[in-house]
Design a protein around this motif. Structure first.
Motif, PDB file in Angstrom:
ATOM      1  N   ARG A  85       0.845  -1.181   0.000  1.00  0.00           N
ATOM      2  CA  ARG A  85       0.000   0.000   0.000  1.00  0.00           C
ATOM      3  C   ARG A  85       0.890   1.243   0.000  1.00  0.00           C
ATOM      4  NH1 ARG A  85      -4.695   1.929   4.326  1.00  0.00           N
ATOM      5  NH2 ARG A  85      -5.983   3.022   2.791  1.00  0.00           N
ATOM      6  N   ILE A  86       0.373   2.322  -0.542  1.00  0.00           N
ATOM      7  CA  ILE A  86       1.065   3.616  -0.517  1.00  0.00           C
ATOM      8  C   ILE A  86       0.231   4.534   0.367  1.00  0.00           C
ATOM      9  CG2 ILE A  86       2.072   5.460  -1.907  1.00  0.00           C
ATOM     10  CD1 ILE A  86       1.818   3.601  -4.351  1.00  0.00           C
ATOM     11  N   VAL A  87       0.842   5.039   1.453  1.00  0.00           N
ATOM     12  CA  VAL A  87       0.085   5.783   2.463  1.00  0.00           C
ATOM     13  C   VAL A  87       0.757   7.118   2.767  1.00  0.00           C
ATOM     14  CG1 VAL A  87      -0.748   3.649   3.516  1.00  0.00           C
ATOM     15  CG2 VAL A  87       1.317   4.724   4.412  1.00  0.00           C
ATOM     16  N   LYS A  88       0.003   7.991   3.408  1.00  0.00           N
ATOM     17  CA  LYS A  88       0.544   9.284   3.833  1.00  0.00           C
ATOM     18  C   LYS A  88       1.531   9.092   4.987  1.00  0.00           C
ATOM     19  CE  LYS A  88      -3.824  11.527   2.647  1.00  0.00           C
ATOM     20  NZ  LYS A  88      -5.052  12.170   3.190  1.00  0.00           N
ATOM     21  N   HIS A  89       2.595   9.857   4.949  1.00  0.00           N
ATOM     22  CA  HIS A  89       3.611   9.799   6.012  1.00  0.00           C
ATOM     23  C   HIS A  89       3.070  10.481   7.266  1.00  0.00           C
ATOM     24  CE1 HIS A  89       7.360  10.398   8.204  1.00  0.00           C
ATOM     25  NE2 HIS A  89       7.938   9.544   7.365  1.00  0.00           N
ATOM     26  N   GLU A  90       3.164   9.798   8.394  1.00  0.00           N
ATOM     27  CA  GLU A  90       2.691  10.343   9.658  1.00  0.00           C
ATOM     28  C   GLU A  90       3.874  10.860  10.459  1.00  0.00           C
ATOM     29  OE1 GLU A  90       0.424   7.498  11.748  1.00  0.00           O
ATOM     30  OE2 GLU A  90      -1.083   7.265  10.187  1.00  0.00           O
ATOM     31  N   GLU A  91       3.832  12.132  10.773  1.00  0.00           N
ATOM     32  CA  GLU A  91       4.898  12.715  11.580  1.00  0.00           C
ATOM     33  C   GLU A  91       4.907  12.056  12.955  1.00  0.00           C
ATOM     34  OE1 GLU A  91       7.154  14.629  10.532  1.00  0.00           O
ATOM     35  OE2 GLU A  91       6.289  14.992   8.547  1.00  0.00           O
ATOM     36  N   GLY A  92       6.096  11.709  13.398  1.00  0.00           N
ATOM     37  CA  GLY A  92       6.219  11.064  14.700  1.00  0.00           C
ATOM     38  C   GLY A  92       5.929   9.588  14.680  1.00  0.00           C
ATOM     39  N   GLY A  93       5.668   9.043  13.491  1.00  0.00           N
ATOM     40  CA  GLY A  93       5.385   7.621  13.394  1.00  0.00           C
ATOM     41  C   GLY A  93       6.636   6.786  13.643  1.00  0.00           C
ATOM     42  N   ASN A  94       6.440   5.551  14.023  1.00  0.00           N
ATOM     43  CA  ASN A  94       7.548   4.647  14.340  1.00  0.00           C
ATOM     44  C   ASN A  94       7.679   3.563  13.275  1.00  0.00           C
ATOM     45  OD1 ASN A  94       8.069   5.954  16.841  1.00  0.00           O
ATOM     46  ND2 ASN A  94       6.346   4.837  17.768  1.00  0.00           N
ATOM     47  N   GLY A  95       8.838   2.944  13.271  1.00  0.00           N
ATOM     48  CA  GLY A  95       9.052   1.788  12.421  1.00  0.00           C
ATOM     49  C   GLY A  95       9.369   2.084  10.978  1.00  0.00           C
ATOM     50  N   TYR A  96       9.766   3.316  10.654  1.00  0.00           N
ATOM     51  CA  TYR A  96      10.104   3.648   9.274  1.00  0.00           C
ATOM     52  C   TYR A  96      11.505   3.143   8.917  1.00  0.00           C
ATOM     53  CZ  TYR A  96       6.088   6.801   9.122  1.00  0.00           C
ATOM     54  OH  TYR A  96       4.820   7.322   9.153  1.00  0.00           O
ATOM     55  N   PHE A  97      11.662   2.687   7.697  1.00  0.00           N
ATOM     56  CA  PHE A  97      12.996   2.359   7.195  1.00  0.00           C
ATOM     57  C   PHE A  97      13.058   2.826   5.746  1.00  0.00           C
ATOM     58  CE2 PHE A  97      10.191  -1.265   6.786  1.00  0.00           C
ATOM     59  CZ  PHE A  97      10.371  -1.717   5.489  1.00  0.00           C
ATOM     60  N   ARG A  98      14.234   3.263   5.320  1.00  0.00           N
ATOM     61  CA  ARG A  98      14.378   3.903   4.015  1.00  0.00           C
ATOM     62  C   ARG A  98      14.955   2.947   2.975  1.00  0.00           C
ATOM     63  NH1 ARG A  98      16.118  10.251   4.705  1.00  0.00           N
ATOM     64  NH2 ARG A  98      14.152  10.877   5.713  1.00  0.00           N
ATOM     65  N   LEU A  99      14.351   3.029   1.782  1.00  0.00           N
ATOM     66  CA  LEU A  99      14.828   2.245   0.648  1.00  0.00           C
ATOM     67  C   LEU A  99      14.849   3.131  -0.583  1.00  0.00           C
ATOM     68  CD1 LEU A  99      12.745  -1.049   1.136  1.00  0.00           C
ATOM     69  CD2 LEU A  99      15.172  -0.729   1.657  1.00  0.00           C
ATOM     70  N   GLU A 100      15.760   2.822  -1.494  1.00  0.00           N
ATOM     71  CA  GLU A 100      15.816   3.562  -2.747  1.00  0.00           C
ATOM     72  C   GLU A 100      14.950   2.856  -3.788  1.00  0.00           C
ATOM     73  OE1 GLU A 100      18.957   4.843  -6.286  1.00  0.00           O
ATOM     74  OE2 GLU A 100      19.713   4.290  -4.310  1.00  0.00           O
ATOM     75  N   VAL A 101      14.054   3.607  -4.392  1.00  0.00           N
ATOM     76  CA  VAL A 101      13.146   3.053  -5.393  1.00  0.00           C
ATOM     77  C   VAL A 101      13.236   3.915  -6.648  1.00  0.00           C
ATOM     78  CG1 VAL A 101      10.782   2.402  -5.945  1.00  0.00           C
ATOM     79  CG2 VAL A 101      11.588   2.269  -3.581  1.00  0.00           C
ATOM     80  N   CYS A 102      13.838   3.370  -7.689  1.00  0.00           N
ATOM     81  CA  CYS A 102      13.977   4.088  -8.965  1.00  0.00           C
ATOM     82  C   CYS A 102      14.564   5.481  -8.762  1.00  0.00           C
ATOM     83  CB  CYS A 102      12.625   4.163  -9.680  1.00  0.00           C
ATOM     84  SG  CYS A 102      12.002   2.566 -10.217  1.00  0.00           S
ATOM     85  N   GLY A 103      15.608   5.558  -7.982  1.00  0.00           N
ATOM     86  CA  GLY A 103      16.307   6.820  -7.781  1.00  0.00           C
ATOM     87  C   GLY A 103      15.728   7.720  -6.717  1.00  0.00           C
ATOM     88  N   LYS A 104      14.652   7.309  -6.043  1.00  0.00           N
ATOM     89  CA  LYS A 104      14.043   8.127  -5.002  1.00  0.00           C
ATOM     90  C   LYS A 104      14.099   7.391  -3.667  1.00  0.00           C
ATOM     91  CE  LYS A 104       9.720  10.250  -3.453  1.00  0.00           C
ATOM     92  NZ  LYS A 104      10.446  11.403  -2.861  1.00  0.00           N
TER      93      LYS A 104
END
Length: 375
Positions: free
Chosen positions: A74-93
């Motif tokens: 799913r693609i969802v809105k980013h929640e400020e202060g949310g937990n459990g985020y991890f970053r990945l590169e997807v097509c240069g972004k």
């Protein structure tokens, strides 16, 4: 477990037993992992018929693969202060992912077994494009990609809503519209937002499918509106002229459910098709009336319908639906009728069937001579 230290045969066996959701998540780990998944799961990926983005007013689409309608992510809105985020590169972004998603109904957080990519309001479209480009590269651009927007009006909310359609390559858009007035705000159920709606159509690509619910309006569609160019329209309406599909439709399939319709409207529709004046692209049209029956003999006589011998077995006309909103019967309702009409410009045949309150019209890719050989 470090997958790369195992022989390819074991790697493939492990991947073969993974769900599509886990395979898709693993593909983000590295380019080598993505390459391994694509090469080892080629047969599984070839069984996928289409990829679909299912979106609503929250602009947080689910990504499905068909024909089994399996959720990928799913693609969802980013929640400020949310937990459990991890970053990945997807097509240069760089995109923040999470294993949690927001429950829009209860406004609580629940554990989600699917991957969720997140976006900020200022780069929503860029995020959608990156995920879509990744899907194109993963599954191939020969697949069908659909973006479906379903507008489910909530109690006491404004019923008309202009959806957000991102600019995506190789994607067909299917949109659900509720064209009702906001009675609490305007004191009327008449639809009063035609200018905004026409602006939406003029700035959007021609849609693959529209499902529409309408009642009454203060202004009709422009006869040249891109709305009438839509490939397939399903419309539940009160007035036959809102929208005026029987007059201005340029697409391939139309399904109309209307309170009532004048006999002259039906006769004019058939005669304009017969003359070649309009509906050149039409494959199938069905109109169901809710209040009155359609006089079969009167309509057939007025359009100059031809009839096969009563003892003959007429061929059955049915075609695959351009888009199936209900995920049920993938084909149009069959037409089995002894009555047919012939187009003057090319001798093409259309079967005409009238049963109680329903008129069905199916165009054959055959001349009259070829059509009669099928009987």
């Amino acid at each position: 477990m470090i997958l790369s230290k195992y022989p390819y045969v074991i790697q493939k066996e492990i991947l073969d037993n993974m769900e599509y959701t886990d395979l898709f998540m693993f593909s983000f780990v590295s380019r080598n992992m993505k390459k391994l998944i694509k090469s080892s799961q080629l047969n599984r990926f070839q069984s996928i018929s289409s990829v679909q983005y299912n979106c609503d007013r929250t602009d947080q689409p689910w990504v499905y693969i068909f024909p089994k309608r399996i959720k990928l992510m799913r693609i969802v809105k980013h929640e400020e202060g949310g937990n459990g985020y991890f970053r990945l590169e997807v097509c240069g972004k760089i995109i923040d992912f999470q294993r949690e998603a927001r429950n829009e109904r209860r406004h609580t957080t629940y554990e989600c077994s699917h991957l969720a990519a997140t976006y900020y309001p200022f780069d929503k479209e860029f995020t959608f494009q990156s995920i879509h480009n990744y899907c194109l590269d993963s599954f191939g651009n020969s697949l069908k990609f659909n973006w479906e927007f379903r507008h489910i009006p909530r109690y006491r909310e404004i019923r008309f809503y202009i959806p957000f359609l991102p600019q995506l390559q190789n994607v067909s858009f299917c949109v659900d519209f509720w064209l009702y007035g906001d009675y609490e705000r305007t004191g009327t159920m008449d639809f009063t937002e035609m200018r905004r709606l026409e602006e939406f159509f003029s700035s959007s690509p021609v849609l693959k499918s529209i499902r529409m619910f309408s009642r009454s309006t203060t202004e009709l569609f422009n006869p040249d509106s891109k709305f009438y160019q839509t490939e397939s329209i399903e419309s539940q309406q009160s007035r036959i002229d809102f929208p005026a599909i029987l007059s201005h439709f340029q697409g391939r399939q139309a399904f109309i459910n209307c309170a009532r319709c004048e006999n002259l409207d039906l006769i004019e529709f058939v005669n304009r098709w017969k003359s070649g004046e309009a509906f050149q692209n039409l494959e199938y049209l069905q109109i169901k009336l809710r209040r009155v029956e359609i006089p079969q003999n009167q309509i057939m006589d007025a359009v100059g319908a031809k009839h096969m011998n009563a003892s003959a077995q007429p061929p059955t006309h049915t075609v695959p639906k351009i888009y199936n909103w209900r995920y049920m019967n993938p084909n149009t309702d069959p037409i089995i009728s002894h009555a047919y009409v012939v187009r003057e410009t090319d001798s093409r045949v259309a079967s005409v069937q009238i049963e109680d309150k329903t008129l069905s019209f199916g165009v054959w890719d055959k001349t009259e001579d070829d059509f009669l050989r099928m009987v």
